[in-house]
Design a protein around this motif. Sequence first.
Motif, PDB file in Angstrom:
ATOM      1  N   VAL A 192      46.984  38.011  33.298  1.00 37.20           N
ATOM      2  CA  VAL A 192      46.689  39.069  34.259  1.00 37.20           C
ATOM      3  C   VAL A 192      45.303  38.832  34.837  1.00 37.20           C
ATOM      4  O   VAL A 192      44.309  38.797  34.093  1.00 37.20           O
ATOM      5  N   GLU A 193      45.263  38.666  36.171  1.00 36.93           N
ATOM      6  CA  GLU A 193      43.993  38.440  36.854  1.00 36.93           C
ATOM      7  C   GLU A 193      43.458  39.755  37.422  1.00 36.93           C
ATOM      8  O   GLU A 193      44.230  40.655  37.737  1.00 36.93           O
ATOM      9  N   SER A 194      42.154  39.799  37.590  1.00 37.21           N
ATOM     10  CA  SER A 194      41.521  40.942  38.237  1.00 37.21           C
ATOM     11  C   SER A 194      40.246  40.475  38.918  1.00 37.21           C
ATOM     12  O   SER A 194      39.701  39.415  38.579  1.00 37.21           O
ATOM     13  N   GLY A 195      39.778  41.272  39.873  1.00 34.35           N
ATOM     14  CA  GLY A 195      38.478  41.005  40.484  1.00 34.35           C
ATOM     15  C   GLY A 195      38.514  40.487  41.901  1.00 34.35           C
ATOM     16  O   GLY A 195      37.468  40.299  42.502  1.00 34.35           O
ATOM     17  N   GLY A 196      39.681  40.251  42.456  1.00 30.94           N
ATOM     18  CA  GLY A 196      39.732  39.765  43.835  1.00 30.94           C
ATOM     19  C   GLY A 196      39.389  40.859  44.828  1.00 30.94           C
ATOM     20  O   GLY A 196      39.195  42.013  44.464  1.00 30.94           O
ATOM     21  N   GLY A 197      39.297  40.466  46.107  1.00 30.00           N
ATOM     22  CA  GLY A 197      39.008  41.455  47.133  1.00 30.00           C
ATOM     23  C   GLY A 197      38.371  40.824  48.342  1.00 30.00           C
ATOM     24  O   GLY A 197      38.414  39.612  48.530  1.00 30.00           O
ATOM     25  N   LEU A 198      37.763  41.682  49.160  1.00 34.11           N
ATOM     26  CA  LEU A 198      37.104  41.251  50.385  1.00 34.11           C
ATOM     27  C   LEU A 198      35.608  41.098  50.129  1.00 34.11           C
ATOM     28  O   LEU A 198      34.982  42.004  49.561  1.00 34.11           O
ATOM     29  N   VAL A 199      35.062  39.981  50.547  1.00 36.30           N
ATOM     30  CA  VAL A 199      33.633  39.734  50.377  1.00 36.30           C
ATOM     31  C   VAL A 199      33.096  39.086  51.653  1.00 36.30           C
ATOM     32  O   VAL A 199      33.810  38.323  52.308  1.00 36.30           O
ATOM     33  N   GLN A 200      31.867  39.388  51.995  1.00 36.37           N
ATOM     34  CA  GLN A 200      31.258  38.812  53.191  1.00 36.37           C
ATOM     35  C   GLN A 200      30.813  37.381  52.935  1.00 36.37           C
ATOM     36  O   GLN A 200      30.514  37.012  51.785  1.00 36.37           O
ATOM     37  N   PRO A 201      30.764  36.568  53.969  1.00 39.46           N
ATOM     38  CA  PRO A 201      30.253  35.199  53.805  1.00 39.46           C
ATOM     39  C   PRO A 201      28.861  35.216  53.178  1.00 39.46           C
ATOM     40  O   PRO A 201      28.014  36.032  53.539  1.00 39.46           O
ATOM     41  N   GLY A 202      28.669  34.323  52.227  1.00 34.71           N
ATOM     42  CA  GLY A 202      27.415  34.276  51.495  1.00 34.71           C
ATOM     43  C   GLY A 202      27.399  35.152  50.264  1.00 34.71           C
ATOM     44  O   GLY A 202      26.459  35.066  49.456  1.00 34.71           O
ATOM     45  N   GLY A 203      28.406  35.975  50.118  1.00 38.51           N
ATOM     46  CA  GLY A 203      28.463  36.882  48.981  1.00 38.51           C
ATOM     47  C   GLY A 203      29.019  36.228  47.730  1.00 38.51           C
ATOM     48  O   GLY A 203      29.342  35.036  47.718  1.00 38.51           O
ATOM     49  N   SER A 204      29.131  37.044  46.682  1.00 42.09           N
ATOM     50  CA  SER A 204      29.612  36.561  45.383  1.00 42.09           C
ATOM     51  C   SER A 204      30.667  37.507  44.833  1.00 42.09           C
ATOM     52  O   SER A 204      30.729  38.679  45.231  1.00 42.09           O
ATOM     53  N   LEU A 205      31.461  36.997  43.943  1.00 44.61           N
ATOM     54  CA  LEU A 205      32.381  37.845  43.196  1.00 44.61           C
ATOM     55  C   LEU A 205      32.766  37.157  41.900  1.00 44.61           C
ATOM     56  O   LEU A 205      32.546  35.952  41.731  1.00 44.61           O
ATOM     57  N   SER A 206      33.325  37.953  41.013  1.00 43.47           N
ATOM     58  CA  SER A 206      33.779  37.432  39.725  1.00 43.47           C
ATOM     59  C   SER A 206      35.246  37.767  39.537  1.00 43.47           C
ATOM     60  O   SER A 206      35.677  38.878  39.841  1.00 43.47           O
ATOM     61  N   LEU A 207      35.971  36.816  39.026  1.00 40.82           N
ATOM     62  CA  LEU A 207      37.380  36.999  38.681  1.00 40.82           C
ATOM     63  C   LEU A 207      37.525  36.921  37.172  1.00 40.82           C
ATOM     64  O   LEU A 207      36.813  36.161  36.518  1.00 40.82           O
ATOM     65  N   SER A 208      38.454  37.704  36.666  1.00 41.47           N
ATOM     66  CA  SER A 208      38.727  37.688  35.227  1.00 41.47           C
ATOM     67  C   SER A 208      40.207  37.490  34.988  1.00 41.47           C
ATOM     68  O   SER A 208      41.032  37.907  35.801  1.00 41.47           O
ATOM     69  N   CYS A 209      40.511  36.879  33.876  1.00 44.11           N
ATOM     70  CA  CYS A 209      41.910  36.662  33.486  1.00 44.11           C
ATOM     71  C   CYS A 209      42.019  36.857  31.984  1.00 44.11           C
ATOM     72  O   CYS A 209      41.209  36.320  31.221  1.00 44.11           O
ATOM     73  N   ALA A 210      43.035  37.597  31.577  1.00 43.47           N
ATOM     74  CA  ALA A 210      43.276  37.826  30.159  1.00 43.47           C
ATOM     75  C   ALA A 210      44.690  37.394  29.819  1.00 43.47           C
ATOM     76  O   ALA A 210      45.640  37.730  30.533  1.00 43.47           O
TER      77      ALA A 210
END
Length: 121
Positions: A5-23
Amino acid sequence: QVRLVESGGGLVQPGGSLSLSCAASGSFFSINSMAWYRQAPGKQRELVASLDKINGALYGAGMMGRFAIAGDNAKNTVQLRANSLKPEDTAVYYCNAYAQTTQFGRWGTYWGQGTQVTVSS
């Protein structure tokens, strides 16, 4: 079977950051490796990064530097940190695991459902 199960996706602006998780959950004996792949529209699925018990962290072509993979073997989780994101990083990101369901059973590859990451202003 192994359920991812993944989580953490979405919309982000160019130059931004995000984290994804999987369990990983379900009935399995051992997980040898976990990884993140991505697939953009009209393109083949490609490796972003993998983490296994022997080789440690490995990155796909062009991925090292902006992506970082980390995991917890005891909890059967893996995370992906993405920095300095570009519009071309827009894709569905999939979690992957190579696991053995029973002690003497076969090893198999398992996939999550994927999480959409969109990089756009």
